[in-house]
Design an enzyme around this catalytic site. Structure first.
Site, PDB file in Angstrom:
ATOM      1  NE  ARG A 276     -34.831  86.123 -56.224  1.00  0.00           N
ATOM      2  CZ  ARG A 276     -34.134  86.664 -55.259  1.00  0.00           C
ATOM      3  NH1 ARG A 276     -32.827  86.419 -55.157  1.00  0.00           N
ATOM      4  NH2 ARG A 276     -34.686  87.478 -54.397  1.00  0.00           N
ATOM      5  CG  ASN A 385     -39.485  78.879 -48.700  1.00  0.00           C
ATOM      6  OD1 ASN A 385     -38.589  78.092 -48.404  1.00  0.00           O
ATOM      7  ND2 ASN A 385     -39.316  79.881 -49.548  1.00  0.00           N
ATOM      8  N   GLY A 409     -36.950  73.059 -47.717  1.00  0.00           N
ATOM      9  CA  GLY A 409     -35.812  73.318 -46.839  1.00  0.00           C
ATOM     10  C   GLY A 409     -34.880  74.392 -47.396  1.00  0.00           C
ATOM     11  CG  HIS A 437     -50.393  56.042 -46.300  1.00  0.00           C
ATOM     12  ND1 HIS A 437     -50.593  55.645 -47.615  1.00  0.00           N
ATOM     13  CD2 HIS A 437     -49.270  55.383 -45.902  1.00  0.00           C
ATOM     14  CE1 HIS A 437     -49.645  54.803 -47.982  1.00  0.00           C
ATOM     15  NE2 HIS A 437     -48.834  54.623 -46.961  1.00  0.00           N
ATOM     16  CG  ASP A 441     -50.480  55.276 -54.318  1.00  0.00           C
ATOM     17  OD1 ASP A 441     -49.625  56.024 -54.833  1.00  0.00           O
ATOM     18  OD2 ASP A 441     -51.430  54.798 -54.968  1.00  0.00           O
TER      19      ASP A 441
END
Length: 467
Positions: A276, A385, A409, A437, A441
């Site tokens: 980047r 983000n 994070g 859920h 799974d």
């Protein structure tokens, strides 16, 4: 009867008993007196949702304990309503038959709006309408009962022109059975009517204070405010939710109906940081600000092709999955109006630079408050983000009807051991996934995360997905 009143300049009060057609005529009362009249025809009573406190202005009806046609008594449970703070059971203020339910289960009810209509059993119930939002007309004022003080602590009771306490036959029957003088009972009904609950409180059958006074009894009284309450009002500011904040309440309420499970991992983005850094000047020359987010979005789209179930939506009503061939990836953005989640359309057909352009345009419209409904429509997968602000791991909430979301994070420079066993500095980023859920799974979520992680740890692979 109105003509008879006008000719004689006085009111003759007629009381029609529901148990028969006998008419009791009382003495004439001067025109200036405020008296009570009741109509046998006005038997339909609207039961409104009263203020349940805590600043709550709307609730959701979760369960009805009665249905149309049921007969209920005072204090019978009618329904359960749910606010964002608590569940409340609503009890009946009247005896009678349920005529109409105004709200169905899971519908929104506003404070002051009708919940249901009663066909009351008493001939005087027409005047007991629970609607208190409209002001009384002059004609209604003339129909008010005469208020007189009893000798039991100066309690105000309502007297008809015949000198009787204002009460229904059902209440009088209870009082007679228990040998209770209604003049000594503190009334809480409209305009001083003695209710069944008032008699039960007087007899200590139910706790004192169970029955709340009707608003008509509180008119003209100065509110009693303690010093603590005065101090409290000076320290608190009430701000009604509106716009994005109000929408967020509803969307998050729906989201938490989904059974979430979480999966977290860390990614070494050292090579991505270098790539980047080498590309951002060229991107800026083309008028594009290149951040890390376009790489995250593109990597998600590539991984979704391998695990299309994460790009689906769950139709709970039909117990089916709807797979989407397009990747409209929603991106959480902080704006002056609050948190919004527009989406970048058709990411699977775009290059990283094109994704960066779309993200920049969404951010500009968001800051200016110019996002349109089309910017939010048909999102299939979400990323947040949060690392731009701080933090490492979190537990993001799925944006229904999507089935997964990732929260990225903060990237930190941390020591790691390389392939030769040496301690080196590495750029480590964390990610937290939440999945539905019911349909996803743990193995599927972990496999998707690994596929996403592979492209970010080896960014040269993006050359193979240039479009």
């Amino acid at each position: 009867m109105a003509g008879l009143i006008q000719r004689h300049g006085s009111f003759l009060v007629h009381r029609f008993l529901t148990s028969g057609k006998k008419i009791a005529r009382c003495r004439s009362v001067p025109f200036s007196a405020r008296i009570h009249t009741s109509s046998q025809l006005a038997k339909l009573v609207s039961f409104n949702l009263s203020d349940i406190g805590e600043g709550i202005r709307e609730v959701t009806v979760k369960e009805w304990y009665v249905k149309e046609g049921d007969n209920v008594e005072q204090f019978d449970n009618l329904c359960e309503v749910q606010s964002d703070k608590a569940s409340v059971t609503i009890t009946s203020r009247y005896e009678g038959k349920i005529v109409k339910l105004h709200k169905q289960v899971d519908q929104i009810a506003l404070v002051g709006s009708p919940l249901l209509d009663f066909d009351v059993e008493d001939e005087d119930a027409g005047e007991s309408s629970s609607s208190s939002s409209s002001s009384e007309s002059d004609e209604e004022v003339l129909q008010q009962p005469v208020m007189a003080a009893a000798g039991h602590g100066g309690t105000m009771v309502a007297l008809t022109p015949c000198g009787k306490v204002l009460a229904t036959p059902a209440v009088r029957r209870i009082a007679m059975e228990h040998k209770v003088d209604l003049h000594k009972v503190k009334p809480t009904g409209r305009n001083g009517r003695v209710l069944k609950g008032d008699v039960l409180e007087y007899l200590n059958i139910i706790p004192e204070g169970t029955v709340k006074p009707h608003p008509t009894l509180l008119r003209g009284q100065a509110p009693v405010t303690s010093q603590v309450e005065k101090d409290k009002t000076t320290l608190e500011t009430v701000v009604p939710l509106k716009g994005v904040a109000k929408i967020m309440v509803k969307s998050m309420t729906e989201c938490l109906k989904i059974p979430h499970f979480a999966y977290s991992d860390e990614i070494d983005v050292s090579k991505l940081v270098s790539m980047r850094e080498s590309l951002k000047e060229e991107a800026l020359a083309q008028g594009v600000k290149l951040t890390f987010t376009p790489f995250f979005v593109k990597a998600a789209s590539i991984a979704l092709k391998q695990f299309p179930i994460l790009n689906s939506s769950f139709d709970a009503a039909n117990e089916s999955l709807i797979y989407k061939s397009y990747h409209n990836i929603s991106i959480a953005m902080q704006t002056p109006q609050g948190l919004v989640v527009p989406n970048v359309k058709n990411v699977e057909r775009k290059s990283i630079l094109e994704i960066a352009v779309d993200l920049g345009a969404l951010q500009e419209r968001g800051l200016a408050g110019h996002l349109t409904p089309g910017d939010f429509a048909n999102g299939t997968f979400s990323l947040s983000n949060i690392g731009m602000v701080g933090g490492t791991y979190t537990h993001p909430c799925i944006l229904a009807p999507q089935v997964a979301i990732g929260a990225i994070g903060q990237t930190r420079r941390l020591p790691r051991i390389d392939a030769s066993g040496n301690v080196v500095g590495a750029h480590i980023m964390t990610v937290s996934w939440s999945a539905d859920h019911r349909v996803i799974d743990g193995v599927t979520m972990a496999s998707f995360s690994n596929a996403w992680k592979k492209w970010l740890e080896n960014p040269h692979l993006f050359l193979l997905a240039a479009k």
